[in-house]
Motif scaffolding. Structure first.
Motif, short mmCIF file in Angstrom:
data_model
loop_
_atom_site.label_atom_id
_atom_site.label_comp_id
_atom_site.label_asym_id
_atom_site.label_seq_id
_atom_site.Cartn_x
_atom_site.Cartn_y
_atom_site.Cartn_z
N UNK A 5 53.17 41.77 29.65
CA UNK A 5 54.24 40.53 30.05
C UNK A 5 54.95 41.19 31.42
N UNK A 6 55.49 41.96 31.18
CA UNK A 6 56.21 42.70 32.19
C UNK A 6 55.82 41.93 33.02
N UNK A 7 54.18 42.32 33.72
CA UNK A 7 54.00 42.36 35.51
C UNK A 7 53.33 40.90 35.41
N UNK A 9 55.31 38.33 34.24
CA UNK A 9 56.32 37.55 34.24
C UNK A 9 55.84 36.08 33.81
N UNK A 11 54.16 33.27 34.55
CA UNK A 11 53.58 32.32 34.36
C UNK A 11 52.73 33.06 33.30
N UNK A 12 53.06 33.43 32.96
CA UNK A 12 52.14 34.30 31.74
C UNK A 12 50.54 33.28 31.12
N UNK A 16 44.39 34.69 32.20
CA UNK A 16 45.01 36.15 33.47
C UNK A 16 45.34 37.23 32.57
N UNK A 20 45.42 41.27 34.57
CA UNK A 20 47.33 41.51 34.45
C UNK A 20 47.61 42.95 33.46
N UNK A 27 49.44 50.17 38.57
CA UNK A 27 50.93 50.32 39.09
C UNK A 27 52.09 50.52 38.79
#
Lengths: 335, 281
Positions: A5-7, A9, A11-12, A16, A20, A27
């Motif tokens: 979710x953090x990555x 944002x 449009x989960x 994808x 992600x 990162x």
């Protein structure tokens, strides 16, 4: 906090999500962690403001609440000379002026929303919506000036007619008897109605527009008239959000200050007639705050502020809860 | 006895006519109020208004220079405080807490703050700044205005960030961009028109606010740029002048109202224009 979710944002997307997650691992910068925590902290501060307002008003109003107890809510004496304060007149004034506003604003907003969503030619929709929303952009001090210097004198000429025609109705007639001064509870209610129409109308318009066409068409196919579709299909389907919109408008009306201060008449007494001057919580605070000399006087005004805040927060929270579904369906439409 | 069909048609016609009349009724007030502001405000407008300070009671002449300058200062400080807070909080909601339960709670509380009565916000600023410090000040007024601005900015930032396509974020992350850099360089940029619209809407909202300034910035008859003391500002001057018995003061209140309404209309129109341009992207 979940990594994916953090990555991703907003449009989960399920497809994808796995990519992600691996990207999230790579990162692992400490700056990312700090950035996330910092923005979260700021968001938390904003949300906590609501609690802070409540606490500060309780502290500041404590001496009044402590001195008068429950009597503060149910007595109508407001006497700075002998230092005795009761909020009843202002609570009633706030509720009554808002009630008048709702009685006028709800049907008008419904008519406007119906016009925009069902009747208006497509090219007229945007301009009409924009003009109605202008009502929300005009500052309340302008409403106050216009109300006091233009509308009230004009309305004062109408009031003898109201006296003669509505005032003679048995039972409710006493609501409409009084001196034709122009200012008073009814004037305040009317101006409040104009001020909240854009808020109610825009919510109604939005939900009317997202009512599924198939539902409306099936009713039309059965031979229903446009009014019947509005009354028996659109309104039941959107009932929750419409109620939410009404509560939103009510929340606005309850807390409105400047316009009401100008035109409600500022009389600290209860009267059966709507044509008589009155006062609301907001108007009495605005009028008397800088003149409040004793600590108990000031504390009583802050306690009034607390009462107003509690009432509006309850109303607005209800509005928000009822409108949550609207947000979801609008988003579904955008996506 | 009329048939059911005719009666239904009749009810339909009557009610639809009422709906049209209600719309006319709504538009009528906008026209009346704007016309009034124009009619009384325009003749009172002159150069003096911007070069002279507010006159004492009963005196002729004078202008609203101190009030305009005070208002701009209050707005400036409020925007300087409110914008970063609002954008950061909105960023957390829109980027990190979209499907988060805590995010939903914060969003809920922010929406209530958005509609909370401004007079209560003013009382809060009084309670935390004016009362402890013992004097009215421009800063406390700016803080009150910032508190009204923040929820507007939070909400639009949140909404606009959620409209930014996920593919943009994925592209940045695929290149190994740190997440904070992705937000600041890419998603903020993509949502910049929307966020700017939110800020402009927020400024439009606070520039006419009067109630919260009654207990904070109050008023000042003289020209002052000292934010630490009470400060003249347009809404309060309009309030005071409109309720006064002096013709000159009332005239000036209309001129001030005209300028305020014009300012707010320009702001709301430009935000509308920005938004319509932004969504076409």
């Amino acid at each position: 906090m979940n990594g994916s979710e953090v990555v991703t944002g907003a449009q989960v997307e399920l497809s994808a999500a796995s990519e992600q997650k691996s990207a999230g691992k790579s990162s692992g910068f400490p700056a990312d962690f700090l950035f996330r925590k910092f923005t979260g902290f700021v968001a938390f501060i904003v949300a906590a403001t609501l609690v802070a307002i409540m606490i500060s008003l309780i502290i500041e109003g404590w001496s009044a609440l402590h001195t008068f107890g429950w009597k503060f809510l149910i007595t109508s004496t407001w006497d700075p000379v002998s230092n005795v304060y009761g909020a009843l007149v202002f609570i009633v004034g706030t509720l009554l002026s808002s009630l008048i506003a709702m009685v006028i604003a709800v049907p008008v907003s419904f008519g406007i929303a119906l016009f925009i969503s069902e009747l208006s030619p497509r090219w007229l929709r945007g301009p009409i919506s924009a003009v109605i929303e202008l009502l929300a952009a005009i500052p309340s001090i302008i409403y106050g000036m216009w109300g006091l210097l233009v509308f009230a004198p004009w309305f004062g000429n109408i009031e003898p007619w109201i006296n003669d025609h509505l005032g003679v109705i048995p039972g409710i007639g006493m609501l409409f008897q009084g001196p034709p001064m122009g200012i008073g509870m009814l004037t305040a209610g009317i101006v409040l109605a104009i001020m909240v129409i854009p808020f109610i109308a825009s919510v109604m318009r939005d939900v009317f527009m997202i009512t599924p066409a198939a539902l409306k068409e099936s009713a039309y196919a059965l031979g229903a008239t446009t009014w019947e579709v509005a009354r028996h299909v659109i309104l039941p389907f959107t009932r929750r959000a419409v109620t939410g919109g009404i509560f939103l408008g009510l929340g606005r009306a309850l807390g409105e200050t400047m316009a009401v201060t100008f035109i409600i008449g500022n009389a600290n007494n209860l009267s059966a007639s709507l044509l008589m001057p009155g006062a609301s919580i907001a108007s009495v605070i605005a009028n008397e705050f800088t003149e409040a000399t004793t600590p108990l006087y000031k504390s009583s005004l802050l306690a009034l502020g607390l009462i107003l805040f509690v009432i509006t927060v309850v109303v607005l929270a209800l509005a928000k809860l009822l409108l949550l579904r609207l947000d979801a369906s609008l988003e579904g439409k955008k996506a | 006895m009329i048939s059911l069909y005719t009666r239904r048609q009749l009810i339909n016609k009557i009610n639809l006519t009422i709906a049209v009349l209600m719309t006319v009724f709504g538009v009528f007030w906008v026209v009346w109020i704007l016309w009034t502001t124009l009619r009384y405000g325009l003749p009172a407008l002159n150069l003096q208004l911007f070069t002279q300070d507010t006159p004492p009671p009963g005196a002729d002449g004078g202008g609203l220079r101190n009030a305009f300058v005070g208002s701009l200062l209050l707005l400036g400080v409020a925007v300087a405080i409110g914008t970063p807070i609002g954008v950061l909080a909105g960023t957390w909601l829109g980027e990190f807490a979209v499907k988060h339960r805590l995010g939903a709670v914060v969003r809920f509380l922010n929406d209530i703050l958005l509609s909370a009565p401004s007079i209560v916000i003013g009382l809060f600023a009084y309670a935390i700044l004016v009362d402890p410090l013992g004097h009215f000040s421009g800063y406390s007024g700016a803080v009150a205005l910032a508190l009204i601005l923040i929820p507007v900015v939070v909400r639009t930032t949140d909404e606009m960030l959620r409209l930014v396509p996920g593919s943009l974020r994925e592209a940045a992350i695929a290149l190994g961009t740190p997440h904070w850099k992705m937000v600041t360089k890419i998603t903020w940029k993509a949502a910049s028109t929307g966020i700017l619209t939110g800020i402009i809407l927020g400024i439009a909202r606070i520039s006419g606010e009067t109630a919260p300034l009654l207990f904070t910035a109050l008023n000042n008859q003289y020209f002052s740029m000292d934010m630490n003391h009470s400060m003249a500002n347009l809404p309060i001057v309009i309030f005071q002048f409109a309720l006064s018995p002096y013709a000159n003061w009332q005239k000036m209140a209309w001129a001030g109202a005209f300028v305020a309404v014009g300012f707010i209309l320009v702001l709301s129109l430009s935000s509308r224009w920005l938004l319509s341009r932004g969504t076409k992207l």
